[in-house]
Design a protein around this motif. Structure first.
Motif, PDB file in Angstrom:
ATOM      1  N   ASN A 159      78.971  89.625 -75.973  1.00 16.35           N
ATOM      2  CA  ASN A 159      80.357  90.199 -75.448  1.00 16.35           C
ATOM      3  C   ASN A 159      80.151  91.218 -74.603  1.00 16.35           C
ATOM      4  N   HIS A 160      81.085  90.786 -73.050  1.00 10.43           N
ATOM      5  CA  HIS A 160      81.221  91.031 -71.916  1.00 10.43           C
ATOM      6  C   HIS A 160      81.805  92.957 -71.991  1.00 10.43           C
ATOM      7  N   GLU A 161      82.646  92.795 -72.640  1.00 12.58           N
ATOM      8  CA  GLU A 161      83.670  94.046 -72.322  1.00 12.58           C
ATOM      9  C   GLU A 161      82.268  95.170 -73.525  1.00 12.58           C
ATOM     10  N   ALA A 162      82.023  95.063 -74.698  1.00  8.40           N
ATOM     11  CA  ALA A 162      81.202  95.583 -76.075  1.00  8.40           C
ATOM     12  C   ALA A 162      79.636  95.836 -75.065  1.00  8.40           C
ATOM     13  N   LEU A 163      79.064  95.458 -74.026  1.00  5.85           N
ATOM     14  CA  LEU A 163      77.942  95.113 -73.124  1.00  5.85           C
ATOM     15  C   LEU A 163      78.566  96.695 -72.081  1.00  5.85           C
ATOM     16  N   LYS A 164      79.519  96.269 -71.601  1.00  2.00           N
ATOM     17  CA  LYS A 164      80.210  97.582 -70.962  1.00  2.00           C
ATOM     18  C   LYS A 164      80.363  98.735 -70.831  1.00  2.00           C
ATOM     19  N   LYS A 165      80.603  98.541 -71.916  1.00  2.00           N
ATOM     20  CA  LYS A 165      81.159 100.410 -72.514  1.00  2.00           C
ATOM     21  C   LYS A 165      79.380 100.411 -73.571  1.00  2.00           C
ATOM     22  N   LEU A 166      78.444  99.973 -73.385  1.00  2.00           N
ATOM     23  CA  LEU A 166      77.000 100.271 -73.972  1.00  2.00           C
ATOM     24  C   LEU A 166      76.410 100.701 -72.724  1.00  2.00           C
ATOM     25  N   MET A 167      76.791 100.444 -71.700  1.00  2.00           N
ATOM     26  CA  MET A 167      75.962 100.287 -70.443  1.00  2.00           C
ATOM     27  C   MET A 167      76.798 102.014 -70.303  1.00  2.00           C
ATOM     28  N   ALA A 168      77.849 101.998 -70.583  1.00  2.00           N
ATOM     29  CA  ALA A 168      78.821 103.421 -69.346  1.00  2.00           C
ATOM     30  C   ALA A 168      78.717 104.887 -70.824  1.00  2.00           C
ATOM     31  N   MET A 169      77.779 104.387 -71.851  1.00  2.00           N
ATOM     32  CA  MET A 169      77.743 105.053 -72.679  1.00  2.00           C
ATOM     33  C   MET A 169      76.256 105.793 -72.309  1.00  2.00           C
ATOM     34  N   VAL A 195      77.815 101.281 -83.794  1.00  2.00           N
ATOM     35  CA  VAL A 195      78.220 100.556 -83.489  1.00  2.00           C
ATOM     36  C   VAL A 195      78.392  98.750 -85.084  1.00  2.00           C
ATOM     37  N   ASP A 196      79.344  98.121 -84.596  1.00  2.00           N
ATOM     38  CA  ASP A 196      78.991  97.318 -85.895  1.00  2.00           C
ATOM     39  C   ASP A 196      77.542  96.340 -86.082  1.00  2.00           C
ATOM     40  N   LEU A 222      76.687  93.740 -82.975  1.00  2.00           N
ATOM     41  CA  LEU A 222      76.149  94.558 -82.255  1.00  2.00           C
ATOM     42  C   LEU A 222      75.219  95.254 -82.248  1.00  2.00           C
TER      43      LEU A 222
END
Lengths: 677, 82
Positions: free
Chosen positions: B30-40, B68-69, B72
């Motif tokens: 899940n690319h989108e979730a990964l990017k969000k995790l990275m930014a956080m 996270v659910d 994730l």
């Protein structure tokens, strides 16, 4: 899609009338909008990017008798283009609409908040840091050395307390001095690891060699960093440029090398380097003392533990519903009374004295008397009450707990926890509820949530259910309508969740502890939202009333409803006159019932006070059921169009009509067969 | 020693409440979730402390808490500290 104002147009206006413009950037929940409100006063406007639902707030601040433009960017954790809000924030910064970017950081959480500051410095933008929530940091025994931070970053750092306004003017003062050249920031490039720095250098050299013009006026180093972050937009952009292939070849080479030496993707490596440097910075500028757990924190924990949180939520939802119902109904009555006493008689007299007591004046009265009254007494009271409640729940941070608690449940309907609040609010009035879906991030979620909101009986529909079904048939029939509606809602939600394309994105959210809300902030937020509602709804309802009035006064109404009689009379088993009432319900749902009584008097004489004198019990039940399900009222459709665009809104409207006809018809056939009514 | 090390890496879902560790890796398509995790800042090497497991997974990371659910939480591998 109707957008209130196009972004570019608004920005141009603001830039033209001001000496310079600053953009406020920062993570969610750092008090950005509080600072924006402190700076701008009441004159702010919101604007949409074409095709985007995320709005930007813009306004002006006065400094030394000169107006300064302020753009409030959506709160984001970083400047990559993942979601719509990030896209908007990033676009604004890339387009250089502001002379200075003010990065607002949370003093209680420096070690994460500095990420975006470093990103801005990496991209080479003029940054001023506002270190906000200094009061909360002091309470938590966190001591921050702003001078040291400023020295390490090479940019000005201003300590602020947004809620009290402390230091807020300093932001403008410092920005003004930066623009004038009195302060010359000397941004220190983040000290990443040696290998990353050499990769950045290599790639920058390749960029300088091969590219004549770097997009968005970025420096070669900034573009190199973006490419190392594997930024999709810039990878595409560079790949399509002349000689861009050469650069991408070099970048791919570096990606492979990073993967070989570190065993991870370049983007993750970059993020880690940046977070590492951010940790170094925060360690050097802050001292964290021992902090006692506050009462607010303990209360907050109770709201996210399911054992205590779910009862609190249930209590809260009932509270919202009760307040919406009673306060809304009370205000509605008050508005109705005020209009009927102080405005309506004069307007009526004015039109009659000018145009006589003919069809023309009567038609105009539909629009300018009844129409405006409808907007005043239906829309505004419920909308305003809901907005005050919503702002309170938002500002305390309780909405966040609710989103967390209900998330897994709402997932079954293809939604996130966030969407439960607008749906519950729909029980008061669908319009603010639909506008409230703006907080949802994907289009799929917005469509599902809006459809479910439309299926939630609002107070006007509750009035019909109570006034027709409960009053003439008994409460159990009112309950039956609610149960049918609820089951349809669950079924439709499930079907849409599976049928609509698009992954529902997984849950990743930050948990924000409670904060004390500020009354002025709540009222200001409410004022903006109510103003927005009035601007959308009032003209539509007035014009809609004019059109219906014309059709009614010219007797065309009967012509139009004739073709409907097949459905109304044969399939739904309702009297012909019900068709006209259902049409009028489009203006405001409880009109359907009021008009049914009024028209019955016209048709069957003044003795027809009782619906039962000309309708069977079964007909009354079907009428209430169909009114609950069919076409949302005009104001709701307008809100839908604003949030989802024409096509989707018309599809939802058409769906509800079909649903009402199908369900109403089958209920009619079923009741014909079992004969319980 | 090495075998013990490997055994100590667990997905976040298998940690007990209150257990601490360092993020070993994040594996998701899940690319989108990964990017969000990275930014956080939810990245390998960061200290993590699991707080709550139901209805979703809540953990402390520095000064912030995140949720996270389950999907994730299964992707976040944690090296347990002893």
């Amino acid at each position: 899609m109707i957008s209130p104002l196009s972004c570019h147009e608004e920005i141009r206006k603001i830039r033209k009338g001001t000496r310079f413009t600053i953009a406020l950037a920062g993570n969610p929940n750092v008090g950005k909008s509080t600072i924006f409100n402190q700076l701008t006063g009441l004159g702010a406007v919101t604007a949409n990017y074409p095709g985007k639902t995320v709005t930007l707030n813009m306004g002006t601040a006065m400094y030394k008798d000169e107006p300064i433009g302020i753009i409030d960017l959506p709160g984001t954790y970083a400047l990559s283009a993942v979601s719509e809000d990030q896209w908007v924030a990033r676009r604004e910064i890339l387009d250089r609409h502001a002379e200075v970017v003010v990065a607002i950081v949370d003093a209680t959480n420096l070690e994460r908040n500095l990420y975006m500051v470093l990103q801005l410095i990496d991209l080479g933008y003029p940054v001023v840091v506002a270190c906000n929530l200094m009061d909360l940091a002091a309470k938590k025994n966190i001591c921050i050395n702003c001078e040291k931070l400023s020295e390490l970053l090479g940019v000005p750092v201003v300590p602020t307390v947004g809620v009290t306004g402390e230091g807020v003017e300093d932001i403008i003062r410092v920005c003004s001095r930066v623009v004038n050249g009195e302060i010359k920031p000397d941004p220190q490039l983040p000290k990443y690891g040696k290998d990353i720095l050499s990769h950045i250098d290599d790639l920058s050299r390749a960029i300088t060699k091969h590219l004549k013009n770097i997009p968005y006026g970025l420096s070669a180093r900034a573009l190199a960093v973006l490419l190392l972050e594997e930024d999709e937009e810039f990878r595409d952009l560079v790949g399509k440029m002349e000689n861009g292939r050469e650069i991408m070849k070099k970048a791919e080479e570096i990606y492979r090398e990073i993967d070989k030496t570190h065993g991870e993707r370049s983007s993750i490596r970059m993020a880690r380097e940046r977070h590492g440097f951010e940790g170094f910075l925060s360690d050097n500028v802050q001292v964290i003392g021992v902090c006692r757990i506050s009462l607010a924190d303990r209360l907050w924990r109770l709201t996210i533990e399911p054992v205590t949180g779910l009862p609190i939520l249930l209590f809260g939802l009932i509270g919202v519903f009760v307040i919406m119902y009673y306060v809304g109904t009370f205000l509605s009555g008050a508005f109705d009374y005020t209009w009927a006493t102080f405005a309506s008689p004069y307007i009526t007299a004015a039109f009659k004295s000018l145009l006589g007591d003919g069809p023309v004046s009567r038609t105009l009265l539909w629009g300018f008397d009844a129409g405006i009254q409808a907007a005043l007494s239906v829309g505004i009271p419920f909308v305003m009450t809901f907005y005050i409640l919503l702002a309170f729940l938002e500002d305390t941070g309780y909405l966040n707990s609710v989103a967390f608690l209900t998330d897994s449940l709402m997932h079954k309907l293809g939604l996130h926890g966030r969407s439960i609040i607008p749906i519950i609010a729909g029980a008061g009035c669908n319009v603010p509820a639909i506008i409230g879906t703006r907080v949802l991030t994907t289009r799929k979620e917005k469509i599902i949530a809006c459809t479910l909101i439309i299926l939630t009986p609002c107070s006007a529909r509750t009035a019909v259910i109570m006034g027709a079904a409960a009053f003439f048939l008994g409460w159990q029939y009112a309950v039956a309508i609610y149960v049918i509606d609820f089951m349809i809602g669950i079924l439709v939600g499930r079907i849409l969740a599976v049928a609509l394309p698009g992954e529902s994105s997984g849950l990743v959210m930050e948990m924000f502890p409670f904060r004390a809300p500020k009354l002025t902030h709540i009222l200001k937020k409410t004022w903006y939202r109510v103003k927005e509602f009035v601007l959308i709804a009032l003209p539509i309802i007035a014009v809609g009333s004019l059109v219906m009035g014309t059709l009614y006064e010219t007797k065309y109404m009967w012509v139009i409803t004739r073709p409907m009689s097949l459905i109304i009379e044969n399939w739904l088993g309702l009297p012909a006159v019900a068709g006209i009432c259902l049409l009028f319900g489009i203006l405001r749902k409880e009109l359907a019932l009021q008009l049914l009584l009024a028209l019955a008097i016209v048709q069957f004489g003044p003795k027809t006070q009782n619906l039962l004198s000309f309708m069977t019990k079964q007909q009354i039940f079907i009428f209430a059921l169909v009114t609950t399900l069919y076409f949302p009222c005009l104001a709701a459709v307008t809100a839908l169009i604003k949030e989802l665009g024409w096509k989707t809104s018309l599809a939802i409207a058409a769906f509800t009509i079909t649903l009402a006809v199908v369900v109403g018809g089958f209920a009619n056939q079923f009741l014909n067969a079992v004969r319980i009514l | 020693m090495q075998i013990k090390d490997i055994a100590e890496i667990l997905p976040l879902v298998e940690l007990k409440c209150g257990q601490k560790g360092k993020i070993a890796s994040v594996h998701t398509k899940n690319h989108e979730a990964l990017k969000k995790l990275m930014a956080m800042g939810i990245l390998p090497g960061i200290k993590i402390n699991l707080i709550q497991k139901f209805p979703s997974y809540v953990f402390q990371l520095g000064q912030s808490q995140y949720a996270v659910d389950k999907e994730l939480a299964e992707c976040i591998l944690v090296r347990i500290s002893t």
